[in-house]
Design a protein around this motif. Structure first.
Motif, PDB file in Angstrom:
ATOM      1  N   ALA A  33      -5.702  13.935  36.844  1.00 52.72           N
ATOM      2  CA  ALA A  33      -4.463  14.401  36.213  1.00 52.72           C
ATOM      3  C   ALA A  33      -4.810  15.347  35.072  1.00 52.72           C
ATOM      4  CB  ALA A  33      -3.661  13.218  35.686  1.00 52.72           C
ATOM      5  N   VAL A  34      -4.096  16.451  34.998  1.00 53.00           N
ATOM      6  CA  VAL A  34      -4.269  17.406  33.901  1.00 53.00           C
ATOM      7  C   VAL A  34      -2.892  17.777  33.364  1.00 53.00           C
ATOM      8  CG1 VAL A  34      -6.421  18.371  34.798  1.00 53.00           C
ATOM      9  CG2 VAL A  34      -4.277  19.433  35.424  1.00 53.00           C
ATOM     10  N   TYR A  35      -2.858  18.169  32.112  1.00 53.00           N
ATOM     11  CA  TYR A  35      -1.637  18.652  31.489  1.00 53.00           C
ATOM     12  C   TYR A  35      -1.773  20.157  31.310  1.00 53.00           C
ATOM     13  CZ  TYR A  35      -0.723  13.763  30.648  1.00 53.00           C
ATOM     14  OH  TYR A  35      -0.505  12.426  30.814  1.00 53.00           O
ATOM     15  N   VAL A  36      -0.727  20.895  31.685  1.00 57.14           N
ATOM     16  CA  VAL A  36      -0.780  22.351  31.681  1.00 57.14           C
ATOM     17  C   VAL A  36       0.339  22.896  30.819  1.00 57.14           C
ATOM     18  CG1 VAL A  36      -0.643  24.419  33.118  1.00 57.14           C
ATOM     19  CG2 VAL A  36      -1.759  22.370  34.000  1.00 57.14           C
ATOM     20  N   GLY A  37      -0.001  23.840  29.957  1.00 55.37           N
ATOM     21  CA  GLY A  37       1.007  24.502  29.140  1.00 55.37           C
ATOM     22  C   GLY A  37       0.409  25.082  27.883  1.00 55.37           C
ATOM     23  N   VAL A  38       1.133  26.011  27.281  1.00 57.75           N
ATOM     24  CA  VAL A  38       0.655  26.661  26.065  1.00 57.75           C
ATOM     25  C   VAL A  38       1.507  26.301  24.856  1.00 57.75           C
ATOM     26  CG1 VAL A  38      -0.470  28.603  27.193  1.00 57.75           C
ATOM     27  CG2 VAL A  38       1.945  28.753  26.662  1.00 57.75           C
ATOM     28  N   ASN A  39       2.603  25.616  25.060  1.00 58.44           N
ATOM     29  CA  ASN A  39       3.443  25.223  23.933  1.00 58.44           C
ATOM     30  C   ASN A  39       3.487  23.703  23.836  1.00 58.44           C
ATOM     31  OD1 ASN A  39       5.045  24.520  26.085  1.00 58.44           O
ATOM     32  ND2 ASN A  39       6.477  26.190  25.810  1.00 58.44           N
ATOM     33  N   GLU A  40       4.404  23.194  23.065  1.00 56.40           N
ATOM     34  CA  GLU A  40       4.507  21.749  22.866  1.00 56.40           C
ATOM     35  C   GLU A  40       4.787  20.992  24.156  1.00 56.40           C
ATOM     36  OE1 GLU A  40       4.052  19.914  20.040  1.00 56.40           O
ATOM     37  OE2 GLU A  40       3.299  21.764  19.175  1.00 56.40           O
ATOM     38  N   GLU A  41       5.601  21.573  25.029  1.00 54.66           N
ATOM     39  CA  GLU A  41       5.976  20.897  26.263  1.00 54.66           C
ATOM     40  C   GLU A  41       4.980  21.229  27.374  1.00 54.66           C
ATOM     41  OE1 GLU A  41       9.710  20.980  29.278  1.00 54.66           O
ATOM     42  OE2 GLU A  41      10.144  21.008  27.143  1.00 54.66           O
ATOM     43  N   LYS A  42       4.258  20.227  27.813  1.00 53.72           N
ATOM     44  CA  LYS A  42       3.254  20.417  28.854  1.00 53.72           C
ATOM     45  C   LYS A  42       3.654  19.630  30.088  1.00 53.72           C
ATOM     46  CE  LYS A  42      -0.524  21.295  25.655  1.00 53.72           C
ATOM     47  NZ  LYS A  42       0.299  22.110  24.858  1.00 53.72           N
ATOM     48  N   LYS A  43       3.294  20.145  31.264  1.00 58.22           N
ATOM     49  CA  LYS A  43       3.590  19.457  32.513  1.00 58.22           C
ATOM     50  C   LYS A  43       2.329  18.801  33.049  1.00 58.22           C
ATOM     51  CE  LYS A  43       6.869  20.906  35.395  1.00 58.22           C
ATOM     52  NZ  LYS A  43       7.521  21.753  36.405  1.00 58.22           N
ATOM     53  N   ARG A  44       2.502  17.665  33.678  1.00 54.24           N
ATOM     54  CA  ARG A  44       1.385  16.913  34.255  1.00 54.24           C
ATOM     55  C   ARG A  44       1.241  17.289  35.724  1.00 54.24           C
ATOM     56  NH1 ARG A  44       0.892  11.776  36.962  1.00 54.24           N
ATOM     57  NH2 ARG A  44      -1.016  10.700  36.349  1.00 54.24           N
TER      58      ARG A  44
END
Length: 93
Positions: A33-44
């Motif tokens: 599992a990884v979290y992706v995103g550049v702001n506060e809200e990241k998607k798994r």
């Protein structure tokens, strides 16, 4: 640094990512599992371990190491890029 690349996602990749990104309980064997995103809200996302050895994915991992070191804010591996770039990297073979 954020890269914007055009998104060409196969329907099977979309289904895989949608199915496994909603699976919050666990990670299937042979996946991570990884979290992706550049702001506060990241998607798994849950990706196959075979992706980790790809040069494009290695580049994302290096960027994650540079930005976060071993202290990831989400408690798991966080990839600092936008979702389009991440999905594009997963589709590169």
């Amino acid at each position: 640094m954020v890269f914007r690349l055009p998104s060409m996602i196969s329907s099977s990749s979309k289904q895989f990512l949608k199915l496994h990104s909603k699976n919050q309980k666990g990670v299937p064997k042979g996946h991570v599992a990884v979290y992706v995103g550049v702001n506060e809200e990241k998607k798994r996302y849950v990706v196959p371990l075979t992706c980790l050895s790809r040069p494009e994915f290695q580049n994302l991992l290096s960027r994650a190491e540079e930005e976060f070191g071993f202290n990831h804010p989400m408690g798991g591996l966080t990839i600092p890029c936008n979702e389009e770039t991440f999905i594009h990297v997963l589709n590169c073979q």
